[in-house]
Design an enzyme around this catalytic site. Structure first.
Site, PDB file in Angstrom:
ATOM      1  N   TYR A  52      23.415  81.881  -3.140  1.00  0.00           N
ATOM      2  CA  TYR A  52      24.842  81.626  -3.239  1.00  0.00           C
ATOM      3  C   TYR A  52      25.603  82.904  -2.885  1.00  0.00           C
ATOM      4  CZ  TYR A  52      23.592  77.387  -5.895  1.00  0.00           C
ATOM      5  OH  TYR A  52      23.072  76.175  -6.293  1.00  0.00           O
ATOM      6  N   SER A 220      26.081  68.112  -8.291  1.00  0.00           N
ATOM      7  CA  SER A 220      27.085  67.341  -7.541  1.00  0.00           C
ATOM      8  C   SER A 220      27.464  66.049  -8.264  1.00  0.00           C
ATOM      9  CB  SER A 220      26.596  67.039  -6.124  1.00  0.00           C
ATOM     10  OG  SER A 220      26.617  68.191  -5.316  1.00  0.00           O
ATOM     11  N   PRO A 221      27.894  66.134  -9.529  1.00  0.00           N
ATOM     12  CA  PRO A 221      28.190  64.919 -10.298  1.00  0.00           C
ATOM     13  C   PRO A 221      29.436  64.171  -9.840  1.00  0.00           C
ATOM     14  CG  PRO A 221      28.847  66.874 -11.512  1.00  0.00           C
ATOM     15  CD  PRO A 221      28.075  67.360 -10.320  1.00  0.00           C
ATOM     16  N   GLY A 225      28.246  61.529  -1.806  1.00  0.00           N
ATOM     17  CA  GLY A 225      26.916  61.546  -1.202  1.00  0.00           C
ATOM     18  C   GLY A 225      26.442  62.975  -1.096  1.00  0.00           C
ATOM     19  N   VAL A 230      34.225  64.228  -2.748  1.00  0.00           N
ATOM     20  CA  VAL A 230      34.175  63.612  -4.073  1.00  0.00           C
ATOM     21  C   VAL A 230      34.599  62.153  -4.007  1.00  0.00           C
ATOM     22  CG1 VAL A 230      34.603  65.821  -5.210  1.00  0.00           C
ATOM     23  CG2 VAL A 230      36.530  64.334  -4.639  1.00  0.00           C
ATOM     24  N   PHE A 231      34.121  61.354  -4.951  1.00  0.00           N
ATOM     25  CA  PHE A 231      34.534  59.957  -5.007  1.00  0.00           C
ATOM     26  C   PHE A 231      35.782  59.770  -5.857  1.00  0.00           C
ATOM     27  CE2 PHE A 231      31.303  60.435  -8.373  1.00  0.00           C
ATOM     28  CZ  PHE A 231      31.990  59.980  -9.485  1.00  0.00           C
TER      29      PHE A 231
END
Length: 310
Positions: A52, A220-221, A225, A230-231
């Site tokens: 990172y 990645s909650p 995908g 983000v959803f």
């Protein structure tokens, strides 16, 4: 926030983890604000990786330089890092020399004498488990790493390591969100030959981890995908967001908390690894660890995300 032993170890961990993979360009004040917001929300577990940032260890160094924790402050938090990815190429390297060198670099960058948890960062196709075992033994004996685990490993890959590695593998970091949930959805559609959902792509890894006391860390909650955005609030997921918003209102929490609660409601006692660098979103997501979704609510979210219940 509820806590539990990581992988059956003596290390008590919170249900939510703050991932610090995007902080290299943040100011000292911004890193401190993220750190303070995490502690205020009951999060004392911080997830790093050597890759990172640029150059390697960049985000680990930014974290330590901004916070400059005293020894007593360091003892009050859990620092996890990952090793095994070489960005030049890229390729993977689980050799003894690379793992030891990576940990030494993380210790220096993080300004600490020990890493609480070290994860092997994705599988190395050329892994020689004897090399991994030798590195783990040396790092543990020197007091430089206290616990070990993996990320994105299959059950067989873990079994191969366990044939040689003496230490318990306490965690397996896997991608999981309401919309990206093959490790859960496949089992629900088991034996339904006409459904793509029934195809086993993860080889029963969730059940395997539960059977062997390996904590699943869900990364990645909020992602729809594989790094596709983000959803939450995404117009491509109108039905799911309608359910999320309704349940958020019913439980008097932000939408991020419902996304977290969907994962923590699972009896596997998974940890949610947040990738956000926004203190407000950390606080919002952390609230979900104490929201107990009912079975109908959990399955309503599952169906609204497009998963089938045969």
């Amino acid at each position: 926030m509820k806590t539990f032993p990581l992988g059956g170890s003596d290390l008590a961990v919170p249900a939510v983890v703050t991932g610090v993979m995007r902080i290299q360009e943040k100011s000292d004040a911004e890193v401190r604000a993220l750190f303070d917001a995490s502690l205020e929300a009951g999060i004392d577990f911080f997830d790093h990786a050597d890759i990172y940032g640029t150059p390697v260890h960049g985000c680990e160094r930014r974290f330590a330089d901004a916070l400059r924790l005293t020894p007593s402050q360091r003892a009050e938090v859990t620092l996890q890092t990952k090793a095994g990815i070489v960005t030049d190429g890229p390729y993977f390297d689980f050799s003894h020399d690379h793992l030891v060198e990576a940990v030494e670099g993380s210790l220096e960058a993080l300004r600490t004498d020990y890493i609480d948890v070290l994860l092997l960062h994705r599988p190395d196709a050329l892994v020689e488990p004897e090399e991994v075992a030798r590195a783990f033994d040396e790092l543990e004996a020197a007091g430089k790493v206290r616990a070990f685990g993996v990320s994105n490993h299959t059950p067989a890959q873990i079994e191969l390591l366990k044939k040689y590695v003496r230490q318990p593998l306490v965690a397996n970091q896997l991608q999981l969100s309401i919309t990206h949930a093959p490790i859960i959805a496949q089992g629900v559609a088991m034996n339904m030959a006409a459904l793509d959902q029934s195809i086993s792509r993860d080889l029963g890894v969730l059940d395997y981890c539960r059977l062997h006391d390996i904590t699943v860390q869900a990364w990645s909650p909020f992602q729809a995908g594989f790094f596709t955005g983000v959803f939450l609030g995404n117009p491509d997921y109108p039905e799911l967001n309608a359910v999320v918003d309704r349940l958020a209102a019913a439980h008097d929490v932000p939408p991020e908390a419902i996304a977290t609660a969907w994962i923590t409601r699972h009896p596997a006692r998974m940890q949610v690894v947040l990738g956000t660098t926004t203190p407000e979103r950390v606080r919002a997501a952390a609230l979900g660890a104490d929201v107990e979704l009912t079975r109908p609510e959990w399955y309503e979210l599952y169906r609204a995300a497009g998963h089938l219940v045969p």
